[in-house]
Each structure stands twice: as C-alpha cells, then as structure tokens.
Motif scaffolding. Structure first.
Motif: not given
Length: 179
Positions: A41, A77, A82-83, A85-87, A89-90, A95, A97
């Motif tokens: 990102d 996922y 969104t889930e 991308d979040k997983a 990123g973590e 961040p 995508r």
C-alpha cells in the motif's frame, strides 16, 4: 518421447501454489496462474520473492483454486477480500492488498544474491547484494503477474541432484535454477 510428471500452478505471485492433475493452457499461460499479486500500500510495488527480506513471507502463504483462496497462518480467506488483505498485512508486517489489477506503474524490488556467480549477465552492472527497483513488464505481455516466462517446463533429468522438495519452488534466475 517424454511425459509431464507434474503440474504446479501459483494463483498468487510468489506464494506457494498447488499441484494439479490437469489445467487449460491459455495464450498467457496456465489458467488461473499468477492472476493475483500482493501490492504494498505504501509504494504500490508488486510483491515478489526476488526480494526475500521484503517479501519472503509470501513463501509461507499458500494459494489455490480459481477463484483463488489463500491460507495464512492456518486460516483460509478468499483472495481480494478485506479479511485476506488484513491477514496478509499482519503476516508481512505492513499494509498490503491482493489484487488482479496491475498498478499504474508496475514495479518490483529485486535483491541480487550475495554470490557474484548467481548474478545474471543481464544485471552485470550491479553488485552482488545490491537492491534494485525495476519495472515489471510481464503483465503487459501475458495479462498475468509474471516476470519472465509464463510457463516453465523443468526436466526430471537433474531432479536427483536437487535438494529434497525443491521442485515445488523452482524458478529460473537467468543463470540457473534456484532452490
């Protein structure tokens, strides 16, 4: 006459892929192969294991199917959610995508090997261990997030000399196989 001993498809660039019994071959490569990429990102670069310090965590992510699903840390996922991308990123520590859309300026970070014998001739002006930000032109040629070839055929003649399990991650480097 030879025979195909295995088919591997990688729905997400630089992630682990899947073994298939059969797959359609399209003009840009295998159906569903490298149709997704992880994009940072912050700088909009495409995730590539060619820079392991930056993107090596993708090699711990598995992608399969069409539509693609990813597995991160034991959870699955849907690619593009969104889930997911979040997983990711973590997992990667910043961040990111997943996308099927190429960024306006498709670029990747490349980290050259520390061994000068592993630096391809076409990068001879660079030093071993040097980082480079370069255009990723594979999408324009194939419609997929590839760097060089859309399909790789690997013969089994050298297989006994490869480290255990290496066939699943074989990639050309311009100077020979990597494992």
């Amino acid at each position: 006459m030879g025979e195909v001993a295995g088919i591997r498809r990688y729905p997400v660039k630089s992630a682990r892929g899947e073994s298939l019994g059969e797959v359609s071959v399209e003009s840009g490569g295998l159906a569903g192969d490298r149709t997704w990429a992880c994009v940072d990102d912050a700088d909009q670069t495409i995730g590539s294991a060619k820079h392991p310090r930056r993107w090596g965590g993708l090699l711990e992510v598995t992608a399969a199917g069409e539509p693609a699903t990813i597995e991160v840390g034991g959870s699955r996922y849907g690619a593009g959610s969104t889930e997911a991308d979040k997983a990711l990123g973590e997992h990667l520590g910043r961040p990111v995508r997943l996308t099927r859309t190429v960024p306006a300026q498709p670029r990747i970070h490349r980290l050259l090997p520390d061994d000068s014998g592993m630096v391809p001739d076409w990068l001879a002006e660079l030093r071993p261990g040097q980082e480079r930000l370069e255009e990723s032109g594979g999408y324009a040629r194939t419609g997929r997030f590839v760097d060089f070839g859309a399909v790789h055929l690997v013969t089994t003649g050298r297989w006994p000399n490869w480290p255990s399990g290496s066939g699943a991650r074989w990639r050309p480097t311009g100077s020979g196989p990597t494992w």
